[in-house]
Design a protein around this motif. Structure first.
Motif, PDB file in Angstrom:
ATOM      1  N   GLU A 152      44.304  33.314  30.710  1.00 53.47           N
ATOM      2  CA  GLU A 152      43.523  34.151  31.634  1.00 53.47           C
ATOM      3  C   GLU A 152      44.339  34.479  32.892  1.00 53.47           C
ATOM      4  OE1 GLU A 152      39.239  34.020  33.947  1.00 53.47           O
ATOM      5  OE2 GLU A 152      39.551  32.628  32.292  1.00 53.47           O
ATOM      6  N   LYS A 153      45.049  33.468  33.407  1.00 56.35           N
ATOM      7  CA  LYS A 153      45.898  33.650  34.602  1.00 56.35           C
ATOM      8  C   LYS A 153      46.986  34.684  34.347  1.00 56.35           C
ATOM      9  CE  LYS A 153      45.682  29.211  36.774  1.00 56.35           C
ATOM     10  NZ  LYS A 153      46.267  27.903  36.532  1.00 56.35           N
ATOM     11  N   LYS A 156      45.696  38.241  34.177  1.00 57.57           N
ATOM     12  CA  LYS A 156      45.410  38.704  35.539  1.00 57.57           C
ATOM     13  C   LYS A 156      46.689  39.136  36.261  1.00 57.57           C
ATOM     14  CE  LYS A 156      42.447  36.802  38.979  1.00 57.57           C
ATOM     15  NZ  LYS A 156      41.631  35.676  39.380  1.00 57.57           N
ATOM     16  N   LYS A 157      47.749  38.328  36.056  1.00 60.19           N
ATOM     17  CA  LYS A 157      49.036  38.588  36.723  1.00 60.19           C
ATOM     18  C   LYS A 157      49.665  39.898  36.226  1.00 60.19           C
ATOM     19  CE  LYS A 157      53.118  36.524  36.068  1.00 60.19           C
ATOM     20  NZ  LYS A 157      53.726  35.558  35.257  1.00 60.19           N
ATOM     21  N   PHE A 159      48.122  42.484  35.000  1.00 56.85           N
ATOM     22  CA  PHE A 159      47.120  43.545  34.922  1.00 56.85           C
ATOM     23  C   PHE A 159      47.568  44.867  35.550  1.00 56.85           C
ATOM     24  CE2 PHE A 159      42.987  45.541  35.162  1.00 56.85           C
ATOM     25  CZ  PHE A 159      42.358  45.044  34.026  1.00 56.85           C
ATOM     26  N   GLU A 162      44.758  44.728  41.409  1.00 57.80           N
ATOM     27  CA  GLU A 162      44.185  43.492  41.955  1.00 57.80           C
ATOM     28  C   GLU A 162      42.765  43.368  41.391  1.00 57.80           C
ATOM     29  OE1 GLU A 162      43.160  41.649  46.244  1.00 57.80           O
ATOM     30  OE2 GLU A 162      44.690  43.222  46.275  1.00 57.80           O
ATOM     31  N   VAL A 165      38.621  38.531  37.307  1.00 53.85           N
ATOM     32  CA  VAL A 165      38.248  38.509  35.882  1.00 53.85           C
ATOM     33  C   VAL A 165      37.038  37.600  35.684  1.00 53.85           C
ATOM     34  CG1 VAL A 165      39.020  37.756  33.581  1.00 53.85           C
ATOM     35  CG2 VAL A 165      40.585  39.026  35.053  1.00 53.85           C
ATOM     36  N   PHE A 186      36.096  42.852  34.413  1.00 55.86           N
ATOM     37  CA  PHE A 186      36.899  42.744  35.631  1.00 55.86           C
ATOM     38  C   PHE A 186      36.331  43.639  36.731  1.00 55.86           C
ATOM     39  CE2 PHE A 186      38.860  45.994  32.939  1.00 55.86           C
ATOM     40  CZ  PHE A 186      39.060  47.051  33.814  1.00 55.86           C
TER      41      PHE A 186
END
Length: 314
Positions: A152-153, A156-157, A159, A162, A165, A186
């Protein structure tokens, strides 16, 4: 010994599997092959020293099924990618030939993204993704090792916006025959500038060309054929208008239509539709086809970096 210690080499594990199947009167034989890292084995004069790997062949209702029990999260009838290296030999009375070619495997990936304005005028969205089978296999291993939060991290990074999620769900994690299903929602954060840039393919784009050298003297062996589709439907951000849309293109890999890159983007009222598809029908290419492949991927990287430009309405 293997049953007591619960570990062994690939050969020991698959020979035990073969013996267990034979014990149940199932027609099973070992198969010897050379993995991709080990180099090709020659079909005309097979030498034992060329082979470094053992799998199991099972005949059921006239169908041949190949198994590798050394990978616990591999589905039934699937082999690791390292096994797809051409010629192999069945260890039976007739020493039958088996062939495992990467051209036979297609990694099919599908991603759908929806983005709308919520009642406060902020962008919110959802993603639904089905990775290819082998990408799913690697993700299962990774989730087992590092956990779901780590994945998940990283999402997000990568993506490209900003975001916060939520509702992160992974389907079919323990159904090893199936690809995974990844779903999440998101919320887009960040200041509302006068000009807003959005890469429509978000974090899913091809960021660099895998073919870096200017020239190549050897054949190109990709691990599999590819079919990746990415679809985005979005509302134009509230209070903005489209200033610039990337140009749509369709490029064929060659005259034989063995590959295509489709990049389509269009606006209809307050909605934007975007679609990217990369299809390559085979995994093995000759050295003289290298430039064609390199230019094809170079174009994909260039288009996947392009952005939609929104500007605030006057």
């Amino acid at each position: 010994n293997l049953t007591k210690t619960k570990n062994g080499t690939v050969s020991e594990i698959n020979l035990l599997l073969t013996a267990m199947l034979q014990h149940e009167n199932i027609d099973a034989s070992p198969v010897i092959l050379s993995t991709r890292a080990n180099g090709f084995s020659y079909s005309l004069y097979p030498l034992l020293s060329q082979y470094n790997y053992v799998i199991t062949k099972v005949n059921i209702d006239g169908k041949s099924i190949y198994l590798d029990a050394s990978e616990p999260r591999l589905g039934f009838g699937r082999l690791p990618l390292r096994c797809y290296n051409g010629h192999a030999r069945v260890v039976n009375k007739t020493a039958d030939i088996a062939e495992f070619n990467a051209d036979e495997i297609t990694e099919t990936k599908h991603t759908s993204v929806f983005i709308i304005n919520d009642d406060k005028g902020n962008l919110i969205g959802s993603i639904n993704q089905v990775p290819g089978y082998y990408e799913s296999f690697n993700l299962r291993d990774r989730i087992k090792e590092k956990g779901k939060d780590d994945l998940e991290k990283e999402i997000k990074k990568d993506f490209g916006l900003e975001v916060v999620v939520s509702n992160f769900i992974i389907d079919s994690l323990n159904k090893y025959e199936e690809p995974l299903g990844i779903k999440y929602d998101f919320d887009v954060k960040g200041e509302k500038e006068d000009i807003m840039y959005l890469n429509p393919i978000l974090g899913e784009g091809l960021k660099e060309n895998p073919f870096k050298s200017a020239e190549r003297a050897y054949p190109i062996e990709m691990p599999f054929a590819i079919d990746e589709t990415y679809i985005l439907q979005m509302e134009i951000p509230q209070g903005y208008m489209v200033d610039e849309l990337p140009a749509s293109v369709i490029v064929k890999l060659n005259e034989a239509d063995e590959g295509v890159f489709e990049y389509r983007v269009s606006q209809s009222g307050v909605n934007i539709s975007f679609r990217s598809r990369i299809r390559i029908n085979r995994a093995y290419f000759l050295p003289e086809e290298y430039q064609m492949l390199r230019e094809f991927f170079s174009l994909i990287v260039k288009k996947h970096a392009e952005q939609i430009v929104f500007k605030k309405k006057p």
